[in-house]
Design a protein around this motif. Structure first.
Motif, PDB file in Angstrom:
ATOM      1  N   TYR A   1      91.953 -47.975  -7.167  1.00  0.00           N
ATOM      2  CA  TYR A   1      92.936 -47.085  -7.797  1.00  0.00           C
ATOM      3  C   TYR A   1      94.122 -46.976  -6.845  1.00  0.00           C
ATOM      4  O   TYR A   1      93.925 -46.879  -5.624  1.00  0.00           O
ATOM      5  N   TYR A   2      95.339 -46.981  -7.413  1.00  0.00           N
ATOM      6  CA  TYR A   2      96.547 -46.962  -6.589  1.00  0.00           C
ATOM      7  C   TYR A   2      97.481 -45.828  -6.997  1.00  0.00           C
ATOM      8  O   TYR A   2      97.584 -45.480  -8.168  1.00  0.00           O
ATOM      9  N   GLY A   3      98.191 -45.302  -6.008  1.00  0.00           N
ATOM     10  CA  GLY A   3      99.246 -44.371  -6.301  1.00  0.00           C
ATOM     11  C   GLY A   3     100.414 -45.091  -6.979  1.00  0.00           C
ATOM     12  O   GLY A   3     100.626 -46.285  -6.761  1.00  0.00           O
ATOM     13  N   ASP A   4     101.179 -44.373  -7.765  1.00  0.00           N
ATOM     14  CA  ASP A   4     102.256 -44.989  -8.547  1.00  0.00           C
ATOM     15  C   ASP A   4     103.293 -45.661  -7.660  1.00  0.00           C
ATOM     16  O   ASP A   4     103.862 -46.693  -8.024  1.00  0.00           O
ATOM     17  N   SER A   5     103.544 -45.105  -6.492  1.00  0.00           N
ATOM     18  CA  SER A   5     104.614 -45.626  -5.649  1.00  0.00           C
ATOM     19  C   SER A   5     104.286 -46.974  -5.006  1.00  0.00           C
ATOM     20  O   SER A   5     105.191 -47.665  -4.523  1.00  0.00           O
ATOM     21  N   VAL A   6     103.023 -47.363  -5.001  1.00  0.00           N
ATOM     22  CA  VAL A   6     102.641 -48.627  -4.350  1.00  0.00           C
ATOM     23  C   VAL A   6     102.010 -49.622  -5.317  1.00  0.00           C
ATOM     24  O   VAL A   6     101.730 -50.759  -4.932  1.00  0.00           O
ATOM     25  N   LYS A   7     101.810 -49.220  -6.548  1.00  0.00           N
ATOM     26  CA  LYS A   7     101.155 -50.076  -7.535  1.00  0.00           C
ATOM     27  C   LYS A   7     101.929 -51.379  -7.697  1.00  0.00           C
ATOM     28  O   LYS A   7     103.144 -51.380  -7.866  1.00  0.00           O
ATOM     29  N   GLY A   8     101.205 -52.489  -7.633  1.00  0.00           N
ATOM     30  CA  GLY A   8     101.832 -53.793  -7.782  1.00  0.00           C
ATOM     31  C   GLY A   8     102.340 -54.392  -6.481  1.00  0.00           C
ATOM     32  O   GLY A   8     102.687 -55.571  -6.425  1.00  0.00           O
ATOM     33  N   ARG A   9     102.379 -53.596  -5.414  1.00  0.00           N
ATOM     34  CA  ARG A   9     102.852 -54.095  -4.110  1.00  0.00           C
ATOM     35  C   ARG A   9     101.757 -54.059  -3.046  1.00  0.00           C
ATOM     36  O   ARG A   9     101.765 -54.880  -2.126  1.00  0.00           O
ATOM     37  N   PHE A  10     100.860 -53.106  -3.137  1.00  0.00           N
ATOM     38  CA  PHE A  10      99.791 -52.953  -2.151  1.00  0.00           C
ATOM     39  C   PHE A  10      98.460 -53.359  -2.786  1.00  0.00           C
ATOM     40  O   PHE A  10      98.257 -53.210  -4.002  1.00  0.00           O
TER      41      PHE A  10
END
Length: 128
Positions: free
Chosen positions: A59-68
């Motif tokens: 699960y990812y936070g919105d600010s890093v989704k797709g990059r981390f």
């Protein structure tokens, strides 16, 4: 006693990449979930990503989704955070964290309130 030791922070230019590592010890982690949070100067600590140790659910936070990308090497008891396309706003101290031992094999946190154990943090600085 759970110990979490982060490494891999440093200085990188915008658009670059870094990989953070978190070596976990002191327990059998099969029913833990692991994750990363970060804290920038003057800001509250922010949830970044989490992963269930056994099933690898993420699960990812919105600010890093797709990059981390968060991952686990079970053989090394190590959690990784691959950070690509870094931005100056990613500058922060990054903390490795884990839940308690009965969290479950599939369940994964979507915020940092479920984290019980914390590492000491590693600094990531992204220059523009």
């Amino acid at each position: 006693q759970v110990q979490l030791i982060e490494s891999g922070g440093g200085l990188v230019q915008a658009g670059g990449s870094l990989r953070l590592s978190c070596a976990a010890s002191g327990s059998t982690f099969s029913r833990y979930a692991m994750g990363w949070s970060r804290q920038a100067p003057g800001k509250e600590r922010e949830f970044v990503a989490a992963i269930s140790w056994s099933a690898g659910v993420t699960y990812y936070g919105d600010s890093v989704k797709g990059r981390f990308a968060i991952s686990i090497d079970n053989a090394k008891n190590t959690v990784y955070l691959q950070m690509d396309s870094l931005k100056p706003e990613d500058t922060a101290v990054y903390y490795c964290a884990s839940t308690g031992p009965l969290y479950g094999t599939i369940r994964v946190p979507n915020n940092q309130r479920d984290f019980v154990y914390w590492g000491q943090g590693t600094q990531v600085t992204v220059s523009s």
